[in-house]
Scaffold this motif. Sequence first.
Motif, PDB file in Angstrom:
ATOM      1  N   GLY A 189       0.818  -1.206   0.000  1.00 31.77           N
ATOM      2  CA  GLY A 189       0.000   0.000   0.000  1.00 31.77           C
ATOM      3  C   GLY A 189       0.854   1.259   0.000  1.00 31.77           C
ATOM      4  O   GLY A 189       0.517   2.255  -0.641  1.00 31.77           O
ATOM      5  N   ILE A 190       1.980   1.207   0.721  1.00 33.76           N
ATOM      6  CA  ILE A 190       2.903   2.341   0.726  1.00 33.76           C
ATOM      7  C   ILE A 190       3.528   2.518  -0.653  1.00 33.76           C
ATOM      8  O   ILE A 190       3.661   3.637  -1.147  1.00 33.76           O
ATOM      9  CB  ILE A 190       4.006   2.135   1.789  1.00 33.76           C
ATOM     10  N   VAL A 191       3.892   1.403  -1.285  1.00 36.64           N
ATOM     11  CA  VAL A 191       4.447   1.452  -2.644  1.00 36.64           C
ATOM     12  C   VAL A 191       3.437   2.088  -3.605  1.00 36.64           C
ATOM     13  O   VAL A 191       3.803   2.894  -4.466  1.00 36.64           O
ATOM     14  CB  VAL A 191       4.840   0.039  -3.135  1.00 36.64           C
ATOM     15  N   LEU A 192       2.162   1.738  -3.439  1.00 37.28           N
ATOM     16  CA  LEU A 192       1.119   2.322  -4.280  1.00 37.28           C
ATOM     17  C   LEU A 192       1.049   3.835  -4.076  1.00 37.28           C
ATOM     18  O   LEU A 192       0.903   4.599  -5.038  1.00 37.28           O
ATOM     19  CB  LEU A 192      -0.233   1.678  -3.964  1.00 37.28           C
ATOM     20  N   GLY A 193       1.181   4.273  -2.835  1.00 37.22           N
ATOM     21  CA  GLY A 193       1.201   5.698  -2.553  1.00 37.22           C
ATOM     22  C   GLY A 193       2.407   6.383  -3.181  1.00 37.22           C
ATOM     23  O   GLY A 193       2.296   7.486  -3.730  1.00 37.22           O
ATOM     24  N   LEU A 194       3.560   5.729  -3.114  1.00 45.29           N
ATOM     25  CA  LEU A 194       4.773   6.272  -3.728  1.00 45.29           C
ATOM     26  C   LEU A 194       4.613   6.395  -5.242  1.00 45.29           C
ATOM     27  O   LEU A 194       5.013   7.399  -5.846  1.00 45.29           O
ATOM     28  CB  LEU A 194       5.981   5.390  -3.392  1.00 45.29           C
ATOM     29  N   LEU A 195       4.032   5.360  -5.857  1.00 46.16           N
ATOM     30  CA  LEU A 195       3.791   5.401  -7.302  1.00 46.16           C
ATOM     31  C   LEU A 195       2.858   6.555  -7.660  1.00 46.16           C
ATOM     32  O   LEU A 195       3.080   7.270  -8.645  1.00 46.16           O
ATOM     33  CB  LEU A 195       3.174   4.082  -7.771  1.00 46.16           C
ATOM     34  N   THR A 196       1.832   6.735  -6.849  1.00 45.72           N
ATOM     35  CA  THR A 196       0.856   7.792  -7.131  1.00 45.72           C
ATOM     36  C   THR A 196       1.507   9.169  -7.073  1.00 45.72           C
ATOM     37  O   THR A 196       1.307  10.004  -7.962  1.00 45.72           O
ATOM     38  CB  THR A 196      -0.311   7.712  -6.131  1.00 45.72           C
ATOM     39  N   VAL A 197       2.292   9.413  -6.030  1.00 44.12           N
ATOM     40  CA  VAL A 197       2.941  10.720  -5.870  1.00 44.12           C
ATOM     41  C   VAL A 197       3.999  10.951  -6.942  1.00 44.12           C
ATOM     42  O   VAL A 197       3.979  11.967  -7.659  1.00 44.12           O
ATOM     43  CB  VAL A 197       3.583  10.852  -4.469  1.00 44.12           C
ATOM     44  N   PHE A 198       4.933  10.003  -7.069  1.00 46.41           N
ATOM     45  CA  PHE A 198       6.107  10.246  -7.907  1.00 46.41           C
ATOM     46  C   PHE A 198       5.869  10.002  -9.396  1.00 46.41           C
ATOM     47  O   PHE A 198       6.548  10.593 -10.234  1.00 46.41           O
ATOM     48  CB  PHE A 198       7.285   9.402  -7.419  1.00 46.41           C
ATOM     49  N   VAL A 199       4.913   9.147  -9.739  1.00 41.65           N
ATOM     50  CA  VAL A 199       4.647   8.893 -11.157  1.00 41.65           C
ATOM     51  C   VAL A 199       3.595   9.868 -11.696  1.00 41.65           C
ATOM     52  O   VAL A 199       3.858  10.609 -12.654  1.00 41.65           O
ATOM     53  CB  VAL A 199       4.208   7.427 -11.395  1.00 41.65           C
ATOM     54  N   THR A 200       2.420   9.902 -11.065  1.00 39.61           N
ATOM     55  CA  THR A 200       1.392  10.817 -11.587  1.00 39.61           C
ATOM     56  C   THR A 200       1.740  12.275 -11.296  1.00 39.61           C
ATOM     57  O   THR A 200       1.527  13.158 -12.132  1.00 39.61           O
ATOM     58  CB  THR A 200      -0.005  10.494 -11.017  1.00 39.61           C
TER      59      THR A 200
END
Length: 334
Positions: free
Chosen positions: A227-238
């Motif tokens: 879930g933390i990885v998903l948050g990281l992807l959301t912030v840094f990718v999008t």
Amino acid sequence: MKIKATLDRIPGGMMVVPLLLAATLNTIAPDLLRIGNFTQQLFVDGAGTLIALFLLCTGAQINLRNVGVSLGKGATLLTVKWAVGAVVGLIAYMFAGDNGLWLGLAPIAVIAAMTNSNGGLYVALVGQYGDKTDRAAYSLLALNDGPFLTMVALSIFGAMGFVDGLFSFTSFISVLLPIVVGMVLGNLDEDMRDFLNKGSSMLIPFFAFALGMGINFGAILEGGLAGIVLGLLTVFVTGTAGYFVFKALKWNPIVGAAEGSTAGNAVATPAAIAAASAGFAANVDIATVQVAASTVTTAILLPLYVAFLVKRLEKKGVRLPEDYLTKESKTQAS
């Protein structure tokens, strides 16, 4: 005490500090401010009302002759956010293992979290670093609330057929209406425009605190590392994609980055999708906690990432938002 001066020295301090303070309080003593009446209505349940009032004040600053700029920015934000989230979701589906997970993530959670954004965070960040056209762009972003855009992505992938009824036009209008009311007032009376302009900045720390009272750090633990990885992807990718798209268009890139979050309403998206198509039922529970963890992670991390980007621009001599004001905003400011 120099409270305001201290908050002003912290990048995004007017939003970040109240939000983190409230999230800490909500995690440690969630019932402390939930005592009813005015206290609970302001500090716990007031986010929606305060944001609506902020949008009304912002709408009053919009000149109807220049509204196209705001719509263009809103459409760009919406498109970039959806396209990037959908592509990452497609990758998750293509490389998912036998258990239906990719890197421990449910693909449906990836799409739900990355195509949705926290409007409150966007409004707070843009309220500090953007101009009036950037704030008004929020009127289009209501389209990524709920499961609608997730459904569109899934239908395009052929994972399921398009399902009617999950996007409410009434809900979209309900977000847009405060901006329209403010716009009418501001265009009918310049004095009302000036009067309402004073409310925009003042409201930010109050609705940021109320947003924080909806965050529990325990959701990060429950969602686990995935879930933390998903948050990281959301912030840094999008968020990064929005930053560079806006920069390429010579708009304020911080506004593009401000979309790199997941809203709390996205937590309900996996269950809504599964209700429409039983094929997704197997991973609903894990997808739900992962989206919840992404919501908390992005709420904490995005303001810090934006602060880093702001410092990076400032070192290059960029002034925010002055160096990115549109002609329309300069005209309104003069």
